[in-house]
Design an enzyme around this catalytic site. Sequence first.
Site, PDB file in Angstrom:
ATOM      1  N   GLU A 258       1.294  -1.260  -0.687  1.00 36.64           N
ATOM      2  CA  GLU A 258      -1.020  -0.273   0.225  1.00 36.64           C
ATOM      3  C   GLU A 258       0.805   1.317   0.000  1.00 36.64           C
ATOM      4  O   GLU A 258       1.590   1.254   0.631  1.00 36.64           O
ATOM      5  CB  GLU A 258      -1.236  -0.082   1.333  1.00 36.64           C
TER       6      GLU A 258
ATOM      7  N   CYS B  60      -1.135   9.017   2.405  1.00 38.34           N
ATOM      8  CA  CYS B  60      -1.534   8.573   0.565  1.00 38.34           C
ATOM      9  C   CYS B  60      -2.712   8.948   0.349  1.00 38.34           C
ATOM     10  O   CYS B  60      -2.425   9.545  -1.480  1.00 38.34           O
ATOM     11  CB  CYS B  60      -1.338   7.365   1.392  1.00 38.34           C
TER      12      CYS B  60
END
Length: 486
Positions: free
Chosen positions: A254, A288
């Site tokens: 991720e 993110c």
Amino acid sequence: MSSYFTDLAQQYIDGEWRPGTGSWDIIDFNPYDGEKLASITIATVDEVDQAYRAAARAQKEWAATNPYARRGVFEKALRLIEDREQEIAEVIIAELGGTRLKAGFELHLAKEFLRESIHLALRPEGRIIPSPVDGKENRVYRVPVGVVGVISPFNFPFLLSLKSVAPALALGNGVVLKPHQNTPIVGGTLVAKIFEDAGLPAGLLNVVVTDIAEIGDAFIEHPVPKVISFTGSDKVGRHVATVCASHFKRSVLELGGNSALVVLDDADIDYAVDAAVFSRYVHQGQVCMAANRVLVDRSVAEEFTEKFVAKVRTLKTGDPRDPETVIGPVINSSQADAISGVVEQAIAEGATALVHGTTTDNLIEPSVLTGLPADSALLRQEVFGPVAFLIPFEGEEEAVRLVNDTPYGLSGAVHTGDIERGVAFAKRIDTGMFHVNDGTVHDEPIVPFGGEKSSGVGRLNGETMLDSFTTVKWISVQHGRSGFPF
């Protein structure tokens, strides 16, 4: 709160709290005021080995434990987090500079993901598959991979450690967790303490606080773990993937993002402004999924820009303990320097600063930039801080091209008065996730989470956890006698 930083400033290996044996200490600082919170002697390669061996020993019995019994550990862990919520919030604020709003947001999601792990323990199912051979029964079992190595980041360390640790354990695996050096308590030993108090058998979850300067690639090269779950930058993720592939390990990655929030000509401007400001500046932009880029149709750009700038100017920067603070400190001085450098580079390239925030130590006031040249590298990279790029466009075709003009593909959002127009737009974007009439920052326990391109490989959450942390095994049974050609 101080007891967390004294009692948990250790390694947690094979059910024991003990100091590392490395030759130097990781110093845990409060990023807001520089206060020393803890000093942790780092773990060595030998201690990484001990942690993985302990997880491997404990995992066999755990995998054989009735999943209903395993489930009880997660139910108790959830109750413990609920009971200690205020204390944990204070630790989040102190260790990573999260505001009170951010701490509450992280704890809410952490509890939701633990609730999903309670159900996940009962999710694996076997299948019987037909065979072309008479009398043959094909059984396909879903079984734990064995041991999972988890590497978590500094931005949402409690949530993002639990997000891999809890499902991996619920599905019958052992785990070794390596938290980020800037958040060793919230992202590491606090998680171990909660599961220890919840009755997780010793050895199943281990936490090693260390640094690659000490252990190199030992954490990912070790022969015991079959899966490495990494959350962090694409640069490091690329290295993790390479090492895993060379050792025939599965990696779940991720990674970073460069998400865009798009405002079409029929959008609700006031609502789009609210969504964009939250999506860019939540947790100082250290997310993110944050909207690095805000793309606005030229027909509404003037109105949007005026309202966006006005709202950004109201965001209070300062002490994260103050409930009024929206933007606290970034995690460390190197991050602060990098973000300040981005703003100065953008201005040097010809951008106009509609809001030019100042930097004081790790506190960075928000900036809003426009007029950055279309070929600027800044528009294609992740900016992990409170800096927004406003970009006008002419019509949907140009918007789609601009949104996709990045190596990343994690999240994004589009605002429009026509929902189906928004869905059609979203389908054209090369991302793992995209949201219509909302922000770019979302995570839900049962919805697949992950990105495309340089934003990662694999998915987490819900059913996808089975793909990440279990494997399938074929066992055939021949009823009667099989025939052989010789």
